[in-house]
Design a protein around this motif. Structure first.
Motif, PDB file in Angstrom:
ATOM      1  N   THR A 110      45.785  28.554  42.826  1.00 38.78           N
ATOM      2  CA  THR A 110      46.365  29.478  43.798  1.00 38.78           C
ATOM      3  C   THR A 110      47.408  30.325  43.069  1.00 38.78           C
ATOM      4  O   THR A 110      47.884  29.950  41.999  1.00 38.78           O
ATOM      5  N   PRO A 111      47.808  31.458  43.628  1.00 35.80           N
ATOM      6  CA  PRO A 111      48.828  32.280  42.972  1.00 35.80           C
ATOM      7  C   PRO A 111      50.150  31.517  42.750  1.00 35.80           C
ATOM      8  O   PRO A 111      50.803  31.704  41.728  1.00 35.80           O
ATOM      9  N   GLU A 112      50.528  30.655  43.681  1.00 35.15           N
ATOM     10  CA  GLU A 112      51.773  29.882  43.522  1.00 35.15           C
ATOM     11  C   GLU A 112      51.678  28.941  42.326  1.00 35.15           C
ATOM     12  O   GLU A 112      52.622  28.824  41.544  1.00 35.15           O
ATOM     13  N   GLU A 113      50.540  28.281  42.173  1.00 36.40           N
ATOM     14  CA  GLU A 113      50.357  27.363  41.051  1.00 36.40           C
ATOM     15  C   GLU A 113      50.333  28.106  39.714  1.00 36.40           C
ATOM     16  O   GLU A 113      50.772  27.572  38.702  1.00 36.40           O
ATOM     17  N   ALA A 114      49.822  29.327  39.726  1.00 34.67           N
ATOM     18  CA  ALA A 114      49.734  30.112  38.488  1.00 34.67           C
ATOM     19  C   ALA A 114      51.012  30.908  38.210  1.00 34.67           C
ATOM     20  O   ALA A 114      51.109  31.576  37.183  1.00 34.67           O
ATOM     21  N   GLY A 115      51.970  30.855  39.133  1.00 33.66           N
ATOM     22  CA  GLY A 115      53.209  31.606  38.955  1.00 33.66           C
ATOM     23  C   GLY A 115      53.019  33.105  39.143  1.00 33.66           C
ATOM     24  O   GLY A 115      53.723  33.909  38.544  1.00 33.66           O
ATOM     25  N   MET A 116      52.071  33.499  39.983  1.00 32.37           N
ATOM     26  CA  MET A 116      51.781  34.909  40.235  1.00 32.37           C
ATOM     27  C   MET A 116      52.019  35.203  41.718  1.00 32.37           C
ATOM     28  O   MET A 116      52.042  34.288  42.536  1.00 32.37           O
ATOM     29  N   HIS A 117      52.188  36.462  42.045  1.00 31.78           N
ATOM     30  CA  HIS A 117      52.292  36.835  43.461  1.00 31.78           C
ATOM     31  C   HIS A 117      51.519  38.126  43.703  1.00 31.78           C
ATOM     32  O   HIS A 117      51.378  38.967  42.810  1.00 31.78           O
ATOM     33  N   VAL A 140      40.325  37.851  49.542  1.00 29.64           N
ATOM     34  CA  VAL A 140      39.766  38.525  48.364  1.00 29.64           C
ATOM     35  C   VAL A 140      40.666  39.690  47.977  1.00 29.64           C
ATOM     36  O   VAL A 140      41.089  40.469  48.836  1.00 29.64           O
ATOM     37  N   ALA A 141      40.955  39.796  46.685  1.00 31.82           N
ATOM     38  CA  ALA A 141      41.807  40.875  46.177  1.00 31.82           C
ATOM     39  C   ALA A 141      41.205  41.430  44.893  1.00 31.82           C
ATOM     40  O   ALA A 141      40.537  40.718  44.146  1.00 31.82           O
ATOM     41  N   ALA A 142      41.460  42.693  44.625  1.00 28.32           N
ATOM     42  CA  ALA A 142      41.055  43.300  43.353  1.00 28.32           C
ATOM     43  C   ALA A 142      42.005  42.808  42.265  1.00 28.32           C
ATOM     44  O   ALA A 142      43.202  42.653  42.504  1.00 28.32           O
ATOM     45  N   ALA A 143      41.457  42.546  41.075  1.00 27.18           N
ATOM     46  CA  ALA A 143      42.278  42.042  39.973  1.00 27.18           C
ATOM     47  C   ALA A 143      41.738  42.562  38.650  1.00 27.18           C
ATOM     48  O   ALA A 143      40.552  42.857  38.520  1.00 27.18           O
ATOM     49  N   ARG A 200      44.677  48.593  36.241  1.00 29.35           N
ATOM     50  CA  ARG A 200      43.342  48.974  36.732  1.00 29.35           C
ATOM     51  C   ARG A 200      42.505  47.719  36.975  1.00 29.35           C
ATOM     52  O   ARG A 200      42.348  46.884  36.086  1.00 29.35           O
ATOM     53  N   ALA A 201      41.975  47.581  38.175  1.00 27.93           N
ATOM     54  CA  ALA A 201      41.182  46.410  38.552  1.00 27.93           C
ATOM     55  C   ALA A 201      39.733  46.595  38.115  1.00 27.93           C
ATOM     56  O   ALA A 201      39.174  47.678  38.235  1.00 27.93           O
ATOM     57  N   ASP A 202      39.128  45.521  37.611  1.00 32.73           N
ATOM     58  CA  ASP A 202      37.716  45.563  37.247  1.00 32.73           C
ATOM     59  C   ASP A 202      36.953  44.338  37.745  1.00 32.73           C
ATOM     60  O   ASP A 202      35.786  44.160  37.426  1.00 32.73           O
ATOM     61  N   SER A 203      37.607  43.484  38.529  1.00 27.44           N
ATOM     62  CA  SER A 203      36.927  42.324  39.115  1.00 27.44           C
ATOM     63  C   SER A 203      37.611  41.974  40.430  1.00 27.44           C
ATOM     64  O   SER A 203      38.668  42.507  40.754  1.00 27.44           O
ATOM     65  N   ILE A 204      36.979  41.084  41.178  1.00 31.01           N
ATOM     66  CA  ILE A 204      37.609  40.625  42.407  1.00 31.01           C
ATOM     67  C   ILE A 204      38.005  39.160  42.235  1.00 31.01           C
ATOM     68  O   ILE A 204      37.399  38.428  41.450  1.00 31.01           O
ATOM     69  N   ASP A 205      39.034  38.757  42.951  1.00 32.22           N
ATOM     70  CA  ASP A 205      39.575  37.412  42.834  1.00 32.22           C
ATOM     71  C   ASP A 205      39.734  36.811  44.221  1.00 32.22           C
ATOM     72  O   ASP A 205      40.170  37.499  45.151  1.00 32.22           O
ATOM     73  N   HIS A 206      39.367  35.544  44.354  1.00 28.64           N
ATOM     74  CA  HIS A 206      39.624  34.816  45.593  1.00 28.64           C
ATOM     75  C   HIS A 206      41.025  34.225  45.474  1.00 28.64           C
ATOM     76  O   HIS A 206      41.299  33.459  44.550  1.00 28.64           O
ATOM     77  N   VAL A 207      41.917  34.587  46.380  1.00 30.59           N
ATOM     78  CA  VAL A 207      43.302  34.134  46.326  1.00 30.59           C
ATOM     79  C   VAL A 207      43.341  32.607  46.361  1.00 30.59           C
ATOM     80  O   VAL A 207      43.931  31.968  45.508  1.00 30.59           O
ATOM     81  N   VAL A 208      42.703  32.012  47.361  1.00 25.78           N
ATOM     82  CA  VAL A 208      42.485  30.569  47.375  1.00 25.78           C
ATOM     83  C   VAL A 208      41.072  30.385  46.832  1.00 25.78           C
ATOM     84  O   VAL A 208      40.105  30.843  47.443  1.00 25.78           O
ATOM     85  N   PRO A 209      40.910  29.749  45.670  1.00 25.76           N
ATOM     86  CA  PRO A 209      39.590  29.668  45.036  1.00 25.76           C
ATOM     87  C   PRO A 209      38.524  29.055  45.942  1.00 25.76           C
ATOM     88  O   PRO A 209      38.813  28.187  46.763  1.00 25.76           O
ATOM     89  N   ARG A 210      37.302  29.530  45.798  1.00 30.18           N
ATOM     90  CA  ARG A 210      36.195  29.011  46.604  1.00 30.18           C
ATOM     91  C   ARG A 210      35.979  27.532  46.344  1.00 30.18           C
ATOM     92  O   ARG A 210      35.586  26.792  47.230  1.00 30.18           O
ATOM     93  N   SER A 211      36.266  27.075  45.111  1.00 35.48           N
ATOM     94  CA  SER A 211      36.088  25.663  44.778  1.00 35.48           C
ATOM     95  C   SER A 211      37.069  24.774  45.551  1.00 35.48           C
ATOM     96  O   SER A 211      36.866  23.583  45.664  1.00 35.48           O
TER      97      SER A 211
END
Length: 165
Positions: free
Chosen positions: A125-132, A110-113, A89-100
């Motif tokens: 990024t998702p690749e750096e964090a090992g996520m997809h 932007v994706a729900a997370a 269940r998502a409760d926040s939004i995430d920028h796939v490539v961070p705004r920073s």
């Protein structure tokens, strides 16, 4: 408050208005009722079904292509309130490539997370964090603004929105 879908003379979705406004358009002979919700609207001398979908009797020119506004509610609706990383269940939004890191605030970034995935991904990024991502981020369909504009979409609207998509 009950809502009514307003269609152009060509059956193109134009807006969502209150059932009271839709009734006024029908009484002024500016629109016709295509679907009602079964509840009557009564006056001293008249009884009408409460409109759920109305079609204008004349064509209204729309000078712009309607886009769904970017908001938390719209992102959650697009992603079905599911985390795009773990499926919870998502409760926040995430920028796939961070705004920073120069990532834009657009539909495609932007994706729900869920909170746990958002915190573990942090400023990477998702690749750096090992996520997809479970599915790629895309702008919603052209008629998605209707879903975002009401809390729950009546079943009577679905056939008229399928025509426009």
């Amino acid at each position: 408050m009950q809502a009514a879908l307003v269609l152009n003379a060509s059956y193109e979705p134009l807006s969502v208005v209150s059932a009271r406004r839709a009734t006024c358009l029908v009484l002024a002979d500016k629109a016709e009722i295509l679907a009602d919700d079964g509840a009557p609207i009564r006056s001293e001398t008249l009884t009408l079904p409460r409109p759920s979908v109305i079609r204008l009797r004349y064509m209204v020119k729309v000078p712009y292509a309607r886009r769904t506004a970017m908001s938390r509610r719209a992102v959650f609706a697009r992603d079905e309130h599911r985390c795009q990383y773990c499926g919870g269940r998502a409760d926040s939004i995430d920028h796939v490539v961070p705004r920073s890191r120069g990532g834009p605030h657009t539909w495609e970034n932007v994706a729900a997370a869920c909170r746990a995935c958002n915190l573990s991904k942090r400023d990477r990024t998702p690749e750096e964090a090992g996520m997809h991502l479970e599915r790629p981020c895309r702008a919603p369909r052209s008629t998605a603004w209707v879903v975002v504009s009401v809390a729950s979409m009546p079943d009577a609207w679905r056939p008229y929105l399928a025509i426009a998509s």
